[in-house]
Design an enzyme around this catalytic site. Structure first.
Site, PDB file in Angstrom:
ATOM      1  N   TYR A   1      25.069  -9.446  52.561  1.00  0.00           N
ATOM      2  CA  TYR A   1      25.360 -10.862  52.313  1.00  0.00           C
ATOM      3  C   TYR A   1      25.230 -11.610  53.632  1.00  0.00           C
ATOM      4  O   TYR A   1      25.686 -11.134  54.670  1.00  0.00           O
ATOM      5  CB  TYR A   1      26.783 -10.993  51.763  1.00  0.00           C
TER       6      TYR A   1
ATOM      7  N   PHE B   1      20.840 -23.236  45.422  1.00  0.00           N
ATOM      8  CA  PHE B   1      22.226 -23.653  45.656  1.00  0.00           C
ATOM      9  C   PHE B   1      23.060 -22.461  46.094  1.00  0.00           C
ATOM     10  O   PHE B   1      23.009 -21.389  45.496  1.00  0.00           O
ATOM     11  CB  PHE B   1      22.858 -24.289  44.419  1.00  0.00           C
TER      12      PHE B   1
ATOM     13  N   MET C   1      27.089 -21.987  47.180  1.00  0.00           N
ATOM     14  CA  MET C   1      28.390 -22.640  47.296  1.00  0.00           C
ATOM     15  C   MET C   1      28.890 -22.606  48.739  1.00  0.00           C
ATOM     16  O   MET C   1      29.473 -23.569  49.238  1.00  0.00           O
ATOM     17  CB  MET C   1      29.381 -21.926  46.367  1.00  0.00           C
TER      18      MET C   1
END
Lengths: 395, 395
Positions: free
Chosen positions: A71, A297, A299
């Site tokens: 990540y 997108f 967050m």
């Protein structure tokens, strides 16, 4: 709802600060291999900090990817224990340091949401600065699991429906992954705001049950991924009588291409996931002659740059919808936060050895099962898992 | 430059109106099969029209696609002769109808550009309304072939550099198809405005000559398509010291993916062609984590909705740059508009039979060769062809 807080006091038991327990990892890797339950004494609670008690923390795909090291948002690592897992959750203020009393909206008993990723929500307590948390009075009818899982999935749905195109009541939105937590929030927010949803789901054994559930949330049209791209479906989508104004995709692969093809002129397709692990593939003509726009997108990026007032408006809106019963949290598989209670002697400051007590092992095993199991929190599966630190608080 | 107009008069010879010749097609198909040279009498020139004489008209890929019937913008078809080919070109006002004298900027001797697609520029004359053309005084140093080919390729470059991201001097732009007419305009406009260009071209036998030509136009970096995607190139692009702010692609396929990968965070990739005839393929992570945006640009759509002032500013800027020698038109293969001159008897109103005179066949043959030949105007080849109706006018 909700037992009253057990900590309506500014005096914090020193043993509490010493015995905080956390699920952490020292190296990136498979969660089953690297996750450990550790003692993480709260050493820096003092006059300038706020002490919060975590109440519930979801296990999101991003948490797992972060543990795996794939990540982009990296957690802070502490000496010896490593990084505490968990990015999302709701906590309760149990004590406020002397120097910051009266600052902001912080009050003992208030609920709080983390204002940064890599907060480390998979633990019992945290000492944070006054600008690290969003603080609000608990509301009777707002489900605590909804609040615990509000900052990522429903917020993603909220932003994607607001930030890419100006929708009007009656406009169509098409989305893949409609059974996901984001997908269910999209359906419900569209229902609240008067938009119509076309929802793409995988074919599955319990198709009728799934369809009925999504319809009960407010879904207008439901199509299976297998139906996308057929002449019948293309014809049906063309004949809606109104161009589709927005596409949302978390699957990539063929379904994303079909969503792009179904969009009306100039419409954006917003990519927020890639569950099929396939790339995105589009014909050139969709961009040149139909002016489709493909955007992404995340967050996390939005929170990094968002105006505080917009974030507050969004979260207050979402809680208002939950309070009215118009926005339901997804179905959760709850995992009770049951750890062994260290004796005072084992709660020493040499606290980085992993707990091997039965309860600690039980918690880790439950987390491993949640992550790896067929109904776990892995990408592609709709069932969500959530750690419950205080089961009395669940309403 | 330029012979003076032969028609500085409001009185138009009736035989002229009867003998206008046009390259037209009655059915969509291969240009070699369907293009015909026809008499197209100008029957509707009168008090409310402006008569223009075409001076030069490029043969663009879009013209060919339109003849083939695969272009989204369809031309108007007239009874019997069908549609006149050609969307772009420059003309000269030769007469102005009585009722509209003094309207707008129209004057006999002015140059004009069509204000709509499917104008039918592959003919000698046209009678148009005052709002169908943009009219301006000829300027000595502005090359007429540059003006004839200004509305599509340099205008596409101009808009793509202005409308998708706010560039600052020193910013990097990366583009494929750098030898194309648009590509060469991108290089020169970036040079004028102070942006740096990274230019991707196909490997070719005359690579050094091509590189030298692009460098003479102002190209900063030139890479071959084969070099894109190698570790060395990726490392080189990362080490530029400044993120790449804009990507432009007309090739699709692998090169487009590599451009997307090279872009800086949040940068748009603008698609304006698909010469490889392959689809576009992107990893999901570029959208979610790097916020790349893929958009399309079609000059035709922009003209349909553009504010008049913005179009005027653009065209005046482009002519200003050409006047200063900073913007050169691409190298053209010129095709003289040599048709048989019908006798007055053959110029009757039953004028839809194709001319079979030697000169007419010669023109059609030259157009066919231009379209189909190895150096023709087909997609993927940089050499451009242009029909020259008045060779005296070329400077």
């Amino acid at each position: 709802m909700a037992s009253p807080s057990r900590f309506f006091t500014q005096k914090v038991d020193p043993s509490l600060l010493a015995t905080n327990q956390a699920v952490a990892f020292r190296d990136y890797g498979r969660p089953a291999d690297v996750l450990r339950l550790v003692n993480r004494p709260i050493q820096n609670f003092g006059d300038d900090k706020i002490l919060v008690r975590i109440l519930a923390a979801p296990i999101n795909p991003a948490d797992i990817n972060q543990i795996e090291g794939v990540y982009p948002a990296k957690p802070p690592f502490e000496p010896e224990i490593g990084a505490v897992a968990g990015n999302e959750g709701v906590a309760e203020i149990v004590a406020i340091g002397r120097n910051i009393q009266g600052q902001g909206n912080h009050q003992v008993g208030n609920l709080v949401l983390p204002l940064y990723r890599s907060f480390g929500t998979w633990q019992s307590y945290a000492a944070v600065g006054p600008n690290d948390i969003y603080s609000f009075a608990p509301r009777k009818k707002v489900p605590i699991l909804g609040v615990a899982s509000m900052a990522i999935n429903p917020s993603t749905a909220y932003r994607m429906l607001n930030d890419f195109v100006s929708l009007m009541p009656g406009d169509y939105v098409i989305q893949s992954g409609a059974t996901s937590a984001v997908g269910q929030a999209v359906i419900q927010l569209c229902k609240i705001w008067g938009y119509k949803t076309i929802n793409i789901i995988r074919d599955r054994p319990d198709l009728d049950t799934t369809i009925n559930h999504l319809k009960s949330l407010g879904a207008d049209v439901i199509l299976t991924a297998e139906q996308m791209g057929t002449a019948d479906t293309r014809q049906y989508l063309k004949a809606l009588g109104s161009p589709i104004k927005l596409g949302l995709d978390c699957t990539a692969g063929k379904v994303a291409s079909e969503i792009a093809r179904a969009l009306g002129p100039g419409a954006p397709l917003v990519i927020y996931g890639g569950m099929s692990r396939k790339p995105l593939l589009f014909p050139v003509s969709l961009f040149i002659f139909k002016d489709i726009q493909v955007r992404g997108f995340w967050m996390n990026r939005w929170y990094q740059h968002c105006p505080h007032l917009e974030r507050q408006t969004m979260w207050e809106d979402l809680m208002h919808y939950m309070e009215k019963g118009e926005l339901q949290p997804p179905k959760f598989n709850t995992i009770p936060w049951v750890t062994s209670t260290p004796t005072s002697s084992s709660a020493s400051s040499s606290s980085t050895s992993s707990l091997s007590g039965t309860d600690g092992e039980g918690l880790l095993k439950a987390i491993r099962t949640a992550i790896n199991g067929p109904d776990g929190g892995a990408p592609g599966t709709p069932k969500k898992n959530i750690l419950i630190m205080d089961s009395d608080y669940i309403n």
